[in-house]
Design a protein around this motif. Structure first.
Motif, PDB file in Angstrom:
ATOM      1  N   ALA A 105      43.306   5.126 -73.662  1.00 16.02           N
ATOM      2  CA  ALA A 105      43.551   7.115 -73.675  1.00 16.02           C
ATOM      3  C   ALA A 105      44.396   7.503 -72.734  1.00 16.02           C
ATOM      4  CB  ALA A 105      42.931   7.736 -74.574  1.00 16.02           C
ATOM      5  N   GLN A 106      44.157   7.631 -71.875  1.00 14.05           N
ATOM      6  CA  GLN A 106      44.527   8.187 -70.280  1.00 14.05           C
ATOM      7  C   GLN A 106      46.105   7.397 -70.653  1.00 14.05           C
ATOM      8  OE1 GLN A 106      43.125  10.019 -68.876  1.00 14.05           O
ATOM      9  NE2 GLN A 106      41.369   9.770 -70.180  1.00 14.05           N
ATOM     10  N   SER A 107      45.951   6.636 -71.041  1.00 13.83           N
ATOM     11  CA  SER A 107      47.630   5.716 -70.345  1.00 13.83           C
ATOM     12  C   SER A 107      48.391   5.289 -71.807  1.00 13.83           C
ATOM     13  CB  SER A 107      47.665   4.262 -69.578  1.00 13.83           C
ATOM     14  OG  SER A 107      46.983   3.563 -70.552  1.00 13.83           O
ATOM     15  N   GLU A 119      44.221   2.203 -85.796  1.00 14.43           N
ATOM     16  CA  GLU A 119      45.019   3.073 -86.148  1.00 14.43           C
ATOM     17  C   GLU A 119      45.431   3.572 -84.547  1.00 14.43           C
ATOM     18  OE1 GLU A 119      46.285   7.418 -86.443  1.00 14.43           O
ATOM     19  OE2 GLU A 119      44.972   6.648 -88.488  1.00 14.43           O
ATOM     20  N   ALA A 120      43.996   3.484 -83.707  1.00 12.03           N
ATOM     21  CA  ALA A 120      44.314   4.276 -82.487  1.00 12.03           C
ATOM     22  C   ALA A 120      45.259   3.116 -81.120  1.00 12.03           C
ATOM     23  CB  ALA A 120      43.406   4.681 -81.955  1.00 12.03           C
ATOM     24  N   PRO A 152      51.370  12.916 -72.699  1.00 12.41           N
ATOM     25  CA  PRO A 152      50.689  11.707 -71.795  1.00 12.41           C
ATOM     26  C   PRO A 152      49.728  12.352 -70.753  1.00 12.41           C
ATOM     27  CG  PRO A 152      52.367  10.742 -72.514  1.00 12.41           C
ATOM     28  CD  PRO A 152      52.643  12.446 -72.508  1.00 12.41           C
ATOM     29  N   HIS A 153      50.208  13.303 -69.901  1.00 11.66           N
ATOM     30  CA  HIS A 153      50.153  13.657 -69.009  1.00 11.66           C
ATOM     31  C   HIS A 153      48.669  15.291 -69.151  1.00 11.66           C
ATOM     32  CE1 HIS A 153      52.020  11.596 -66.567  1.00 11.66           C
ATOM     33  NE2 HIS A 153      53.766  11.838 -67.127  1.00 11.66           N
ATOM     34  N   ASP A 154      49.141  15.200 -70.241  1.00  7.79           N
ATOM     35  CA  ASP A 154      48.065  17.071 -70.760  1.00  7.79           C
ATOM     36  C   ASP A 154      46.715  16.421 -71.016  1.00  7.79           C
ATOM     37  OD1 ASP A 154      50.598  18.815 -70.802  1.00  7.79           O
ATOM     38  OD2 ASP A 154      50.599  18.343 -73.020  1.00  7.79           O
ATOM     39  N   ALA A 193      35.442   2.259 -73.051  1.00  3.23           N
ATOM     40  CA  ALA A 193      37.055   1.801 -73.178  1.00  3.23           C
ATOM     41  C   ALA A 193      37.528   2.460 -73.872  1.00  3.23           C
ATOM     42  CB  ALA A 193      36.329   0.105 -73.668  1.00  3.23           C
ATOM     43  N   ILE A 194      37.371   3.071 -74.547  1.00  5.62           N
ATOM     44  CA  ILE A 194      38.622   3.856 -75.387  1.00  5.62           C
ATOM     45  C   ILE A 194      39.416   4.945 -74.835  1.00  5.62           C
ATOM     46  CG2 ILE A 194      38.955   5.267 -77.344  1.00  5.62           C
ATOM     47  CD1 ILE A 194      37.557   3.060 -79.286  1.00  5.62           C
TER      48      ILE A 194
END
Length: 145
Positions: free
Chosen positions: A128-130, A46-47, A4-6, A123-124
């Motif tokens: 996706a950042q978290s 899915e996302a 999650p941090h890459d 927004a996506i």
């Protein structure tokens, strides 16, 4: 597999470039609205978390007989306090961006397809950042895998 941090593969040039690449990926199939709606709804379902994407379809007799889902007529995407609506009836997509708090729409703004896609990408990308699952699905979308 990324953690999650890459940084996402499409984040190398910064946040603006990330949004531009995601916007391009979301817009990729927009010339054929039916294909676009199928790709968009599949990828987003899915996302994003369950219940974030609502799809209304119209099924004709041929669809029922063939066991098909039917044609996508309306897509609603709920991301926090933002609701993005895409109406595909009549062959001309009509977008709408709403700010909503606890089910109450505070503002509603009609937008063209290009602006709707850009709002969706922003927004996506923020989501996706978290959210690792959203990151992986968006990587597949952007990279075409």
């Amino acid at each position: 597999m990324t953690s999650p941090h890459d940084p996402l593969p499409f984040e190398a040039g910064g946040e603006a470039d990330s949004v531009d690449l995601l916007t391009a990926a979301l817009r990729r199939d927009a010339a054929d609205l039916e294909v676009y709606a199928q790709v968009l709804t599949g990828t987003l379902s899915e996302a994003l978390p369950s219940g974030s994407v609502t799809v209304e379809r119209k099924r004709g007799m041929a669809d029922r007989l063939a066991g098909r889902d039917g044609r996508v007529e309306r897509v609603e995407i709920f991301l926090g306090e933002r609701r993005l609506v895409l109406n595909l009836t009549g062959g001309h997509p009509q977008g709408e961006v709403c700010n909503e708090v606890r089910g109450v729409v505070l503002s509603r703004r009609p937008v063209a397809l290009d602006e709707w896609v850009r709002e969706l990408a922003i927004a996506i990308a923020a989501r996706a950042q978290s959210d690792a699952r959203a990151r992986e699905a968006l990587e597949r979308l952007v990279l075409g895998e």
